[in-house]
Design an enzyme around this catalytic site. Structure first.
Site, PDB file in Angstrom:
ATOM      1  N   ASN A  96       0.829  -1.218   0.000  1.00 38.65           N
ATOM      2  CA  ASN A  96       0.000   0.000   0.000  1.00 38.65           C
ATOM      3  C   ASN A  96       0.860   1.264   0.000  1.00 38.65           C
ATOM      4  O   ASN A  96       0.788   2.112   0.880  1.00 38.65           O
ATOM      5  CB  ASN A  96      -0.961  -0.004   1.197  1.00 38.65           C
ATOM      6  N   ASP A 306       0.458  -6.095  12.426  1.00 42.82           N
ATOM      7  CA  ASP A 306      -0.333  -5.352  11.439  1.00 42.82           C
ATOM      8  C   ASP A 306      -0.053  -3.854  11.597  1.00 42.82           C
ATOM      9  O   ASP A 306      -0.961  -3.014  11.584  1.00 42.82           O
ATOM     10  CB  ASP A 306      -1.830  -5.642  11.573  1.00 42.82           C
TER      11      ASP A 306
END
Length: 417
Positions: A96, A306
């Site tokens: 991303n 994460d």
């Protein structure tokens, strides 16, 4: 780099000294001696911490680094330092970025930029071009450049035929496909776990059903096609049950859980604090307990931080407008040790390496040192001073933690925390 580590508990099942207190000598990055007692030699650095444990180096299977494109969130240089001081010797970096990591050149850029660091950076290539979920990206070319898996970070594969083709195609080079567990048509503009808390706060819900349907669909496709599938960051009790059943069938599937989802529940949203706005959303206590049980019985293969740095303009907003994500690497060990034993924690923090890279870090004489140094003793509270990331969107502020990372030794470098 010459180092002698003394009176350390070695935890590595591949080593005959597993569970024993030993000394370890490292010369020029190679483990040369492991014994109950080693005499000092001239010119070596001595490491001796209280209640020190040494394990194979940890691997984080889901990390976001803004660079290229979003350096205000995090740079590769500082992101790797954060990982090192949090105990990780390798990280898998999500695609991303801007541009999206979807080509040979973009994978090569990340690898080249990360050279000569203690922490190894492994790119996850985007499964689809520009991460748009329409056409497959150049998966084989990215594999040749060094990509270790393929997925569109926090974007579900809506088209089942796309997943089918991806699983079939990647078998030709033993590729690993990631599928984010969310049926988009059931989520729309959901902000939080669908349930009592979301209703009370007037927030649009993200139903657990959205996760269950996607996972069930993906597992049916995997059973049909074969291949290797990883389901990142599951969050519900039913998801654990579905994956447990799939593994019993012999399907080649693994899964992870994000640290925030096993430490917190949606009750944290009472004050509309956007630090707790994560994806998948924080669920209820029943789900949290089922996730922890799944960790302990082996259904859930690994824990990930994460880790997702976001700048203040994206988090300090009304809850509906804030982006999903929290930084978490700095708190991962301490939070995890409040839930499982140190040996379970080591397994959950190292299992991702073999799944994603096909390799396994071992503490063996003659092999390069790739180790994490920590203690499972002591308690602390996570504060702003503990944040190492450029971004400060930390859900774990105020969390009660256990243990401490002392540092890592990898790639012939010692990074102390």
């Amino acid at each position: 780099m010459n180092i002698r580590i003394t009176q350390v508990t070695l935890l590595d099942e591949s080593n005959d000294h597993h569970g024993s207190v030993v000394d370890i000598r490292i010369k020029d990055g190679i483990i040369t001696d492991i014994a109950p007692k080693l005499n000092a030699t001239k010119g070596e650095q001595h490491i001796d911490f209280e209640n020190l444990i040494v394990s194979p180096g940890w691997f984080d299977s889901s990390v976001c680094i803004g660079e290229p494109g979003y350096e205000e969130r995090e740079t590769i240089k500082n992101g790797l330092l954060v990982a090192a001081k949090s105990g990780f010797t390798a990280i898998a970096v999500n695609p991303n970025t801007y541009p999206v990591t979807d080509s040979n050149s973009s994978v090569s850029y990340l690898i080249n930029k990360a050279q000569n660091n203690a922490v190894s950076l492994y790119p996850i290539g985007s499964l689809t071009r520009n991460g748009e979920g329409v056409d497959l990206a150049e998966l084989f070319d990215m594999t040749k450049a060094g990509a270790i898996a393929f997925g569109d970070y926090q974007h579900a594969i809506s088209n089942p035929n796309l997943l089918k083709i991806a699983l079939q195609y990647t078998q030709s080079f033993d590729g690993l496909v990631l599928s984010f567990p969310q049926e988009n048509d059931l989520v729309i503009k959901g902000m939080a776990n669908e349930g009592e808390i979301a209703i009370k706060l007037g927030l649009k819900g993200i139903p657990a059903l959205a996760e269950h349907l996607q996972i069930a669909r993906d597992l049916y496709i995997l059973e049909y096609t074969g291949g290797k599938l990883h389901i990142p960051t599951i969050s519900t009790a039913q998801s654990v049950a579905l994956i447990k059943e799939a593994k019993a069938k012999g399907l080649d599937v693994t899964c992870s859980v994000a640290m925030a989802n096993i430490y917190y529940t949606d009750s944290e949203l009472e004050e509309f604090d956007t630090r707790y706005k994560v994806l998948p959303p924080l669920r209820n206590e029943t789900d949290r307990k089922a996730l922890i049980a799944g960790l302990k019985d082996g259904t859930i293969d690994m824990v990930t931080s994460d880790h997702n740095p976001l700048d203040i303009e994206q988090k300090k907003l009304e809850f509906d407008h804030a982006k999903f994500g929290t930084i978490a690497q700095e708190a991962t060990l301490g939070a995890l040790l409040t839930l499982v034993t140190e040996r379970q924690a080591i397994h959950l923090l190292t299992a991702g390496r073999s799944r994603f890279t096909g390799e396994k870090a071992k503490i063996v004489v003659g092999e390069p040192a790739n180790i994490t140094l920590f203690t499972a003793k002591g308690t602390s509270t996570f504060t702003k001073e503990n944040i190492l990331s450029k971004s400060k969107n930390a859900a774990f502020l105020g969390a009660k933690l256990k243990g401490k990372v002392y540092g890592i030794i990898a790639n012939n470098q010692y990074i102390a925390s």
